[in-house]
Scaffold this motif. Structure first.
Motif, PDB file in Angstrom:
ATOM      1  N   VAL A   1      84.619  61.798 -74.500  1.00 27.17           N
ATOM      2  CA  VAL A   1      83.620  61.244 -75.421  1.00 27.17           C
ATOM      3  C   VAL A   1      83.320  59.793 -75.058  1.00 27.17           C
ATOM      4  O   VAL A   1      82.163  59.357 -75.095  1.00 27.17           O
ATOM      5  N   ARG A   2      84.358  59.036 -74.714  1.00 24.01           N
ATOM      6  CA  ARG A   2      84.126  57.648 -74.289  1.00 24.01           C
ATOM      7  C   ARG A   2      83.200  57.598 -73.077  1.00 24.01           C
ATOM      8  O   ARG A   2      82.285  56.771 -73.013  1.00 24.01           O
ATOM      9  N   ASP A   3      83.461  58.472 -72.107  1.00 25.47           N
ATOM     10  CA  ASP A   3      82.641  58.473 -70.898  1.00 25.47           C
ATOM     11  C   ASP A   3      81.188  58.790 -71.227  1.00 25.47           C
ATOM     12  O   ASP A   3      80.268  58.166 -70.675  1.00 25.47           O
ATOM     13  N   TRP A   4      80.976  59.760 -72.125  1.00 22.03           N
ATOM     14  CA  TRP A   4      79.600  60.066 -72.534  1.00 22.03           C
ATOM     15  C   TRP A   4      78.968  58.856 -73.214  1.00 22.03           C
ATOM     16  O   TRP A   4      77.835  58.473 -72.888  1.00 22.03           O
ATOM     17  N   SER A   5      79.702  58.231 -74.133  1.00 21.17           N
ATOM     18  CA  SER A   5      79.118  57.104 -74.879  1.00 21.17           C
ATOM     19  C   SER A   5      78.816  55.921 -73.971  1.00 21.17           C
ATOM     20  O   SER A   5      77.891  55.146 -74.246  1.00 21.17           O
ATOM     21  N   SER A   6      79.574  55.788 -72.876  1.00 19.70           N
ATOM     22  CA  SER A   6      79.345  54.656 -71.975  1.00 19.70           C
ATOM     23  C   SER A   6      78.046  54.799 -71.182  1.00 19.70           C
ATOM     24  O   SER A   6      77.575  53.831 -70.583  1.00 19.70           O
ATOM     25  N   THR A   7      77.468  56.011 -71.185  1.00 16.59           N
ATOM     26  CA  THR A   7      76.202  56.219 -70.478  1.00 16.59           C
ATOM     27  C   THR A   7      74.994  55.851 -71.325  1.00 16.59           C
ATOM     28  O   THR A   7      73.872  55.816 -70.818  1.00 16.59           O
ATOM     29  N   LEU A   8      75.223  55.597 -72.619  1.00 14.27           N
ATOM     30  CA  LEU A   8      74.112  55.312 -73.526  1.00 14.27           C
ATOM     31  C   LEU A   8      73.629  53.883 -73.337  1.00 14.27           C
ATOM     32  O   LEU A   8      74.417  52.941 -73.285  1.00 14.27           O
ATOM     33  N   THR A   9      72.334  53.736 -73.263  1.00  9.19           N
ATOM     34  CA  THR A   9      71.775  52.392 -73.061  1.00  9.19           C
ATOM     35  C   THR A   9      71.386  51.725 -74.369  1.00  9.19           C
ATOM     36  O   THR A   9      71.213  50.514 -74.412  1.00  9.19           O
ATOM     37  N   GLY A  10      71.254  52.502 -75.448  1.00  4.93           N
ATOM     38  CA  GLY A  10      70.777  51.922 -76.693  1.00  4.93           C
ATOM     39  C   GLY A  10      71.850  51.666 -77.723  1.00  4.93           C
ATOM     40  O   GLY A  10      71.542  51.376 -78.885  1.00  4.93           O
ATOM     41  N   TRP A  11      73.139  51.771 -77.333  1.00  3.14           N
ATOM     42  CA  TRP A  11      74.218  51.563 -78.300  1.00  3.14           C
ATOM     43  C   TRP A  11      75.120  50.438 -77.821  1.00  3.14           C
ATOM     44  O   TRP A  11      75.580  50.437 -76.674  1.00  3.14           O
ATOM     45  N   ASP A  12      75.394  49.479 -78.709  1.00  2.00           N
ATOM     46  CA  ASP A  12      76.175  48.295 -78.342  1.00  2.00           C
ATOM     47  C   ASP A  12      77.632  48.387 -78.794  1.00  2.00           C
ATOM     48  O   ASP A  12      78.327  47.387 -78.917  1.00  2.00           O
ATOM     49  N   ARG A  13      78.102  49.628 -79.068  1.00  4.85           N
ATOM     50  CA  ARG A  13      79.500  49.875 -79.461  1.00  4.85           C
ATOM     51  C   ARG A  13      79.843  49.274 -80.809  1.00  4.85           C
ATOM     52  O   ARG A  13      80.996  48.901 -81.078  1.00  4.85           O
ATOM     53  N   THR A  14      78.849  49.147 -81.672  1.00  9.43           N
ATOM     54  CA  THR A  14      79.089  48.730 -83.050  1.00  9.43           C
ATOM     55  C   THR A  14      78.556  49.815 -83.981  1.00  9.43           C
ATOM     56  O   THR A  14      77.808  50.706 -83.569  1.00  9.43           O
ATOM     57  N   TYR A  15      78.953  49.722 -85.265  1.00 13.17           N
ATOM     58  CA  TYR A  15      78.478  50.678 -86.265  1.00 13.17           C
ATOM     59  C   TYR A  15      76.978  50.466 -86.490  1.00 13.17           C
ATOM     60  O   TYR A  15      76.513  49.336 -86.500  1.00 13.17           O
ATOM     61  N   PRO A  16      76.206  51.560 -86.709  1.00 14.70           N
ATOM     62  CA  PRO A  16      76.603  52.968 -86.710  1.00 14.70           C
ATOM     63  C   PRO A  16      76.625  53.554 -85.298  1.00 14.70           C
ATOM     64  O   PRO A  16      75.852  53.152 -84.431  1.00 14.70           O
ATOM     65  N   GLY A  17      77.511  54.517 -85.097  1.00  8.15           N
ATOM     66  CA  GLY A  17      77.602  55.164 -83.801  1.00  8.15           C
ATOM     67  C   GLY A  17      76.564  56.255 -83.645  1.00  8.15           C
ATOM     68  O   GLY A  17      75.960  56.720 -84.608  1.00  8.15           O
ATOM     69  N   PRO A  18      76.341  56.710 -82.429  1.00  8.72           N
ATOM     70  CA  PRO A  18      75.341  57.745 -82.160  1.00  8.72           C
ATOM     71  C   PRO A  18      75.871  59.144 -82.461  1.00  8.72           C
ATOM     72  O   PRO A  18      77.085  59.383 -82.434  1.00  8.72           O
ATOM     73  N   GLU A  19      74.972  60.067 -82.726  1.00  5.31           N
ATOM     74  CA  GLU A  19      75.332  61.483 -82.847  1.00  5.31           C
ATOM     75  C   GLU A  19      75.817  61.996 -81.491  1.00  5.31           C
ATOM     76  O   GLU A  19      75.289  61.614 -80.444  1.00  5.31           O
ATOM     77  N   ILE A  20      76.814  62.857 -81.521  1.00  7.86           N
ATOM     78  CA  ILE A  20      77.328  63.440 -80.282  1.00  7.86           C
ATOM     79  C   ILE A  20      76.564  64.728 -79.991  1.00  7.86           C
ATOM     80  O   ILE A  20      76.477  65.603 -80.858  1.00  7.86           O
ATOM     81  N   PRO A  21      76.026  64.904 -78.790  1.00  4.29           N
ATOM     82  CA  PRO A  21      75.304  66.143 -78.467  1.00  4.29           C
ATOM     83  C   PRO A  21      76.218  67.372 -78.561  1.00  4.29           C
ATOM     84  O   PRO A  21      77.430  67.276 -78.372  1.00  4.29           O
ATOM     85  N   ALA A  22      75.602  68.514 -78.824  1.00  9.67           N
ATOM     86  CA  ALA A  22      76.364  69.747 -79.024  1.00  9.67           C
ATOM     87  C   ALA A  22      77.223  70.103 -77.818  1.00  9.67           C
ATOM     88  O   ALA A  22      78.354  70.588 -77.960  1.00  9.67           O
ATOM     89  N   ASP A  23      76.706  69.881 -76.603  1.00 13.88           N
ATOM     90  CA  ASP A  23      77.492  70.243 -75.421  1.00 13.88           C
ATOM     91  C   ASP A  23      78.705  69.343 -75.249  1.00 13.88           C
ATOM     92  O   ASP A  23      79.773  69.796 -74.797  1.00 13.88           O
ATOM     93  N   VAL A  24      78.598  68.078 -75.652  1.00 13.85           N
ATOM     94  CA  VAL A  24      79.743  67.165 -75.579  1.00 13.85           C
ATOM     95  C   VAL A  24      80.781  67.543 -76.639  1.00 13.85           C
ATOM     96  O   VAL A  24      81.989  67.514 -76.385  1.00 13.85           O
ATOM     97  N   VAL A  25      80.319  67.921 -77.825  1.00 10.03           N
ATOM     98  CA  VAL A  25      81.226  68.392 -78.870  1.00 10.03           C
ATOM     99  C   VAL A  25      81.997  69.614 -78.382  1.00 10.03           C
ATOM    100  O   VAL A  25      83.228  69.700 -78.518  1.00 10.03           O
TER     101      VAL A  25
END
Length: 276
Positions: A232-256
């Motif tokens: 999950v960390r690796d997936w989140s590190s690919t996001l360009t629009g999230w600065d690692r603060t609240y609120p976090g992004p929804e996790i895609p179904a395939d990652v879940v």
């Protein structure tokens, strides 16, 4: 029952003289709880912890009383002793990864422990090391030295925390290695019971609290195939629009789905049981 604490993943309820520790399906990365649950995650964490507590029963007492909990929490909750929790994350590292790797690259050390020069990502350390951190309910934990802990808790308690953490890690790493799994690092939580005895608490050697690597694919110098929430960390590190603060992004179904599959796989790999 009274809710007395809500953490990133768990809730603690008072029930008479006991407490009930309930693991949810929530996922947190970078200390932010993401809005998408991973089905069965809480139950898997609980059952892995119970299995490990049994492996360490002769090394250290633990907080588990029974699995006698309300029906709605069956499988993902345990009845526990009340403890005075020690305010330290007892981290043990056998390999260089995660925050330890970042600290090493910046300073050559972690929690005041100097590591040999020239190490690369995922290198096995000459011996497991105790690299504690603060324990923050909110915000980020920070690395602290053994000397700083001793200033607050005293040398006897600090040395016991270090020695127990290393003993538990050593045994856990040996058991896991026999099953084709490397435990790169992990964190333990301890508390003191009514008699002042240090007691292993919370969760132990789960894919939330540890980095589990597939031994057959281990290769220093790169990221490793992991059975834990690193996916999950690796997936989140690919996001360009999230600065690692609240609120976090929804996790895609395939990652879940892949995260759930990896949690089940490490449960089955370690315990030898089939997840049902």
């Amino acid at each position: 029952m009274e809710l007395i604490r809500k953490g990133k993943v768990r809730e603690v309820y008072a029930d008479g003289d006991d407490v009930i520790l309930v693991a949810s399906d929530r996922v947190s990365v970078y200390d932010v709880v993401l809005p998408t649950p991973v089905p069965d995650k809480g139950a898997i964490l609980t059952q892995i912890s119970l299995w490990w507590f049994r492996q360490f029963a002769d090394l250290v007492p633990n907080h588990v009383i029974s699995e006698d909990v309300p029906e709605e929490w069956k499988g993902r909750a345990v009845r526990c002793k009340r403890l005075e929790i020690v305010p330290v994350e007892c981290i043990v590292r056998g390999y260089l990864a995660g925050g330890g790797l970042e600290s090493y690259r910046e300073t050559g050390s972690v929690s005041g422990v100097a590591f040999p020069p020239g190490l690369v990502e995922a290198d096995r350390l000459p011996q497991p090391v105790f690299t504690p951190s603060t324990k923050a309910d909110e915000g980020h934990d920070e690395y602290i030295s053994v000397e700083e802990i001793a200033e607050d808790l005293g040398e006897e308690t600090t040395n016991r925390l270090r020695d127990l953490s290393l003993e538990i890690y050593d045994r856990g790493a040996e058991i896991a290695r026999e099953r084709g799994v490397l435990i790169a690092d992990t964190k333990f939580e301890f508390g003191k019971d009514a008699d002042g005895v240090l007691t292993l608490a919370d969760e132990v050697l789960t894919p939330d609290s540890s980095r589990f690597w597939k031994a057959s694919e281990y290769e220093p110098g790169r990221g490793q195939w992991s059975y834990d929430k690193q996916f999950v960390r690796d997936w989140s590190s690919t996001l360009t629009g999230w600065d690692r603060t609240y609120p976090g992004p929804e996790i895609p179904a395939d990652v879940v789905a892949e995260t759930r599959a990896r949690y089940i796989e490490i449960y089955e790999q370690l315990t030898g049981d089939t997840w049902t």
